[in-house]
Design a protein around this motif. Structure first.
Motif, PDB file in Angstrom:
ATOM      1  N   GLN A   2       1.989 -10.712   9.319  1.00 42.42           N
ATOM      2  CA  GLN A   2       1.163  -9.931   8.407  1.00 42.42           C
ATOM      3  C   GLN A   2      -0.331 -10.242   8.539  1.00 42.42           C
ATOM      4  O   GLN A   2      -1.160  -9.526   7.985  1.00 42.42           O
ATOM      5  N   GLN A  36     -16.034  -6.979  -6.720  1.00 46.39           N
ATOM      6  CA  GLN A  36     -15.646  -5.558  -6.835  1.00 46.39           C
ATOM      7  C   GLN A  36     -15.975  -4.754  -5.579  1.00 46.39           C
ATOM      8  O   GLN A  36     -15.463  -3.654  -5.403  1.00 46.39           O
ATOM      9  N   ASP A  56     -10.310  -4.167   0.286  1.00 47.92           N
ATOM     10  CA  ASP A  56      -8.991  -4.536  -0.243  1.00 47.92           C
ATOM     11  C   ASP A  56      -8.320  -5.629   0.579  1.00 47.92           C
ATOM     12  O   ASP A  56      -7.725  -6.556   0.024  1.00 47.92           O
ATOM     13  N   ASN A  80     -15.222 -17.315  -4.899  1.00 47.49           N
ATOM     14  CA  ASN A  80     -15.024 -15.874  -4.703  1.00 47.49           C
ATOM     15  C   ASN A  80     -15.499 -15.374  -3.344  1.00 47.49           C
ATOM     16  O   ASN A  80     -15.875 -14.201  -3.204  1.00 47.49           O
ATOM     17  N   GLU A 116     -19.597  -8.121 -17.971  1.00 44.34           N
ATOM     18  CA  GLU A 116     -18.908  -7.244 -17.036  1.00 44.34           C
ATOM     19  C   GLU A 116     -18.114  -8.099 -16.050  1.00 44.34           C
ATOM     20  O   GLU A 116     -18.670  -9.050 -15.490  1.00 44.34           O
ATOM     21  N   PRO A 124     -15.045  -8.179 -12.876  1.00 38.57           N
ATOM     22  CA  PRO A 124     -14.070  -7.533 -12.010  1.00 38.57           C
ATOM     23  C   PRO A 124     -12.690  -8.147 -12.181  1.00 38.57           C
ATOM     24  O   PRO A 124     -12.571  -9.355 -12.432  1.00 38.57           O
ATOM     25  N   ILE A 130      -8.234  -7.543 -10.988  1.00 39.96           N
ATOM     26  CA  ILE A 130      -7.167  -6.838 -10.283  1.00 39.96           C
ATOM     27  C   ILE A 130      -5.923  -6.924 -11.160  1.00 39.96           C
ATOM     28  O   ILE A 130      -5.545  -8.022 -11.571  1.00 39.96           O
ATOM     29  N   GLY A 154      -7.091   1.891  -6.584  1.00 40.62           N
ATOM     30  CA  GLY A 154      -5.839   1.186  -6.289  1.00 40.62           C
ATOM     31  C   GLY A 154      -5.631   0.966  -4.800  1.00 40.62           C
ATOM     32  O   GLY A 154      -6.231   1.637  -3.965  1.00 40.62           O
ATOM     33  N   TYR A 155      -4.822  -0.029  -4.500  1.00 41.37           N
ATOM     34  CA  TYR A 155      -4.440  -0.256  -3.103  1.00 41.37           C
ATOM     35  C   TYR A 155      -3.102  -0.989  -3.097  1.00 41.37           C
ATOM     36  O   TYR A 155      -2.712  -1.592  -4.098  1.00 41.37           O
ATOM     37  N   GLN A 173      -0.535  -6.732   0.824  1.00 37.89           N
ATOM     38  CA  GLN A 173       0.288  -6.943   2.006  1.00 37.89           C
ATOM     39  C   GLN A 173       1.787  -7.026   1.697  1.00 37.89           C
ATOM     40  O   GLN A 173       2.605  -7.016   2.601  1.00 37.89           O
ATOM     41  N   PHE A 174       2.136  -7.166   0.415  1.00 35.13           N
ATOM     42  CA  PHE A 174       3.537  -7.198   0.017  1.00 35.13           C
ATOM     43  C   PHE A 174       4.013  -5.837  -0.490  1.00 35.13           C
ATOM     44  O   PHE A 174       5.150  -5.684  -0.907  1.00 35.13           O
ATOM     45  N   ARG A 214      -7.839  -2.090  -9.129  1.00 31.73           N
ATOM     46  CA  ARG A 214      -9.111  -2.822  -9.197  1.00 31.73           C
ATOM     47  C   ARG A 214     -10.008  -2.162 -10.236  1.00 31.73           C
ATOM     48  O   ARG A 214     -10.203  -0.950 -10.221  1.00 31.73           O
ATOM     49  N   VAL A 256     -13.646  -2.843 -12.854  1.00 30.48           N
ATOM     50  CA  VAL A 256     -14.723  -3.690 -13.376  1.00 30.48           C
ATOM     51  C   VAL A 256     -14.775  -3.449 -14.881  1.00 30.48           C
ATOM     52  O   VAL A 256     -15.195  -2.382 -15.347  1.00 30.48           O
ATOM     53  N   VAL A 290       8.185 -14.307   6.848  1.00 33.40           N
ATOM     54  CA  VAL A 290       7.159 -14.892   5.983  1.00 33.40           C
ATOM     55  C   VAL A 290       7.783 -15.506   4.735  1.00 33.40           C
ATOM     56  O   VAL A 290       7.222 -16.438   4.143  1.00 33.40           O
ATOM     57  N   ARG A 316       5.219 -14.148  -2.324  1.00 32.86           N
ATOM     58  CA  ARG A 316       5.763 -15.457  -1.967  1.00 32.86           C
ATOM     59  C   ARG A 316       6.073 -16.304  -3.185  1.00 32.86           C
ATOM     60  O   ARG A 316       7.043 -17.037  -3.229  1.00 32.86           O
ATOM     61  N   ALA A 366       1.540 -17.074  -7.285  1.00 28.87           N
ATOM     62  CA  ALA A 366       0.141 -16.919  -6.874  1.00 28.87           C
ATOM     63  C   ALA A 366      -0.134 -15.527  -6.315  1.00 28.87           C
ATOM     64  O   ALA A 366      -1.261 -15.045  -6.370  1.00 28.87           O
ATOM     65  N   ASP A 367       0.896 -14.869  -5.784  1.00 29.29           N
ATOM     66  CA  ASP A 367       0.710 -13.545  -5.185  1.00 29.29           C
ATOM     67  C   ASP A 367       0.807 -12.418  -6.195  1.00 29.29           C
ATOM     68  O   ASP A 367       0.359 -11.312  -5.918  1.00 29.29           O
ATOM     69  N   ASN A 426      -5.633 -10.709 -12.176  1.00 27.72           N
ATOM     70  CA  ASN A 426      -6.432 -11.719 -11.493  1.00 27.72           C
ATOM     71  C   ASN A 426      -7.870 -11.417 -11.903  1.00 27.72           C
ATOM     72  O   ASN A 426      -8.445 -10.424 -11.478  1.00 27.72           O
ATOM     73  N   PHE A 466     -11.859 -12.295 -12.424  1.00 27.66           N
ATOM     74  CA  PHE A 466     -12.900 -13.084 -11.767  1.00 27.66           C
ATOM     75  C   PHE A 466     -14.034 -13.387 -12.739  1.00 27.66           C
ATOM     76  O   PHE A 466     -15.170 -12.942 -12.551  1.00 27.66           O
TER      77      PHE A 466
END
Lengths: 272, 272, 272, 272
Positions: free
Chosen positions: B53, B95, B99, B184, C16, C18, C20, C49-50, C53-54, C60, C62, C103, C241, C244-245, C250, C252
């Motif tokens: 990956q 931000q 991605d 970050n 303000e 950011p 996820i 959005g996105y 990898q999983f 996302r 702000v 993985v 995993r 944490a994933d 999440n 900031f």
């Protein structure tokens, strides 16, 4: 100056429970006691006492099931002056240290000298030995740790405090103790009372405090990396290698602490 | 400049053993390959490959019982210049990060961002963001860790490297990766070859190296907290979150490594 | 059966910030959605959005300073049956595992396979491979960990859960994930909703849950070492995993969570 | 039976270095000495001795720069019988334990009772108290830890031994000590000599050994979780809370150990 110090702890026990309480003023201050220091329980239970290997006075009790309180009260003569500063107190080479100080160079439950030695030397090898080196350790720890009651963690060690960079007075003290020991300065962990005398308001709720004593110039000196300023009215209850040696209470069974109150103030303010 | 890079690893396996080898030059350098990069085994076994990956090329093999060797050889075009320094590479607000860089802000096996965050901000909040901040992290880690092969420990994490203050190139990199992520800045762990070109003798035996890449100014840049100086001839093999993602070999069974040899030099010196 | 699932989280942000959010139903259940799954914020903010990898859907945002809420709502078709049990699902030799499952054999932030491998093999080498071995791991972990919300610790790992023997559903899952990976069974950590359908009262307050998926017999199967019994109405939000994933959010920057509400029930009960 | 025990350690010191050596037979065996126990150094240096707080005999020396050897030799009367087994030795309720045993219930550097308590009770609460419970702990630890000299790690604790499941005799002992203390059985860590008498060949090279003593039925009894079978010829050198209290040598400066030799055998075999 006369200080009135004491505490009250109340527990709820589901069953008869043995415990050890280390709550009395340390024997090194017994000569300063005015009248008798009380140690009472409710319901009244006979305690048996002994001095542990560090000279702390330990009360052994078998608490009955149900609500159970422990309480102490003492009036103590105090110099009224701030913690002494002895800038010329020298650091003894290891070979000249008294035998009975050597135990305070070793690693212990919450002070992992084996893990922190490299960092201790890197940080402090260029500071002048003796009082200045200990003060450098205290300055460092005082600024290094991010204080917060929300960071309190009873299993955090000096290594953890160093790694996370946050904690409470216990963590400040463990880290400073461990660093001083790495630097071959005998250092012990202390608990006891500190008054607010001389401080501006507002005052936080009273609690037991942690600080440390280092062996320099042939005697033990108090350093307080949490407050990092001389304080008035410091009354030691116990000392040992670290917090594992001097719990307020060591309780051998399940329990809930339902009340916890500590007082330390000028006697005139609190006693008739 | 043409570089000749490669390695040979020999194992003894008590039984047929599946393994994954991440030993080929990274796909981002494939356009620089002169001729074909060889990946050979002895005895000769068919490997099947895939991209993981992170885009690393992984060779899957079932090694037979007995002695078994893996070997790679490649000739790679290289600028011949040192690692680029882009002082004005800016740090993107979270931000605005692409991605696919966000995964490199997370904690991972050997980079405990949750434990190190307080220390990262305390140490670097006053450094200028962007390239200077990453360089400040590298300078710090470079001086902070006491290097020694005798300190090598395959289970040491960034938190452990910070606490103990000692380690090898892997530890330098894990600590710097973790600190940058706390700040970050997307940061990934890299393994690969670094030549000795331009360095004065004596030369240590060649080994694979660890460094990191950070995302600044819209692209990834190499930083090397272990060496902390631009180097000539850096050829990446793999990148990932940390060393757990990019083992040279991931072997699913008992084994003994009996030979380990790495080379990275100017091609003229080593190939006819 | 139609399930109504959703959540509402409210934060107070000093500035303000950011963030996820991974709160939407997992893409593998998108075909089961009845109508549109809503993702709303208050005040209303545009999210981008996105897929990470999983394959998790990440929003996302702000967030503005002040009070800020995130909320989701979805109605999902569900079999209404309990978690499938496939006793004859075989364990694949490592060399036969699909590339993209590998993985999930690696160590990760909260699943230290390198530290737990000896114990994993000692405990489970004599259990039959495949479904029975995973069930043996779940049985073990289910009985091994002493559950208690007071034991919740966001930095505890699988190794810590094993050492201390206490924790919450996250700890059960991390320990079982780590043990299965040590045993060469690809295993991923999942978060999402579980209904109380079919359970006797009383019901605890709803929360997101953690469980795991293992790769056996060519597909992924849910196992739940915390509950360790098939459940009705399990809707996955994310997998990775380890924890944490797949954080719910999440964030900031500093923040305070002021409201946290989760719902998962039969749609008829909750929607007109 | 007469046993001849002793050791020789040689160091290389870059500079004059203070050290403390705990190498003499424990005072509880002094009455068994035949003739004088020698403690010699080369070059000959005057040592000063003291008893530490555990009663161990400690030699303080300032070693000169260069090569420096320490050596002991003693002939000790021994019963010639195996370690006593006292199946009916009772476990005392905490409230009945002698004051001076209580320190051996506390956590210490390498025995984290606070972290292991839940597991200790879960594992052993159903075993019969007293001798059987301690034997159950030893049986458990003996089978639990995977022995290997390659797993030796001087900073591993009981918690680490439990988590990793591997180690050497020191780790066996630390884990068993910690578990017994969690179960309210006073337990101390011992180092000393064990002969090979009565064992079949082949014999490993002699080394100092670690075992433990527990307080049951009003006295201390040896248990050896590493060997987990009564042995002939066990001569204690020191005891303490854990390995931090009883290092063979505590050296305050850099050094290299260049020779390490231990002997323990029937005196007739080794002395004229």
């Amino acid at each position: 100056m006369r200080l009135h110090v004491g505490c009250e702890l109340t527990f709820e026990f589901p069953q008869e429970t043995p415990l050890i309480a280390i709550l009395n003023v340390h024997h090194s201050r017994v000569a300063d006691l005015i009248g008798v220091e009380t140690f009472t329980t409710s319901p009244a239970i006979q305690a048996s006492g002994y001095h542990d290997q560090f000279g702390n006075w330990c009360n052994r009790i078998v608490a009955p099931a149900g609500a159970f309180s422990l309480s102490t009260n003492a009036v103590v003569n105090d110099s009224g002056g701030p913690d002494p500063v002895v800038l010329n107190a020298v650091q003894h080479p290891v070979q000249n240290l008294p035998d009975d100080t050597l135990v305070y160079l070793m690693g212990s439950r919450y002070c992992e000298t084996d893990l922190l030695s490299d960092n201790a030397w890197k940080l402090f090898e260029h500071s002048p030995p003796g009082w200045q080196r200990v003060q450098a350790v205290c300055d460092y720890v005082h600024h290094y740790i991010h204080f917060g009651y929300e960071f309190s963690n009873p299993t955090r060690t000096a290594y953890g405090a160093f790694g996370e960079g946050r904690g409470v007075c216990r963590d400040y003290t463990h880290l400073a103790v461990a660093l001083c020991r790495c630097l071959n300065i005998p250092t012990r962990y202390c608990t006891g009372y500190i008054t607010d005398i001389g401080l501006p308001p507002p005052y936080a709720e009273m609690d037991f405090c942690a600080w440390m004593e280092v062996f320099l110039g042939g005697q033990w000196h108090a350093f307080d990396p949490r407050n990092n300023a001389p304080r008035i009215g410091r009354i030691k209850v116990a000392h040992g290698r670290d917090a594992a040696d001097v719990p307020l209470t060591n309780i051998f069974g399940p329990n809930v602490l339902t009340k916890f109150k500590v007082w330390a103030d000028e006697a005139a303010h609190t006693l008739a």
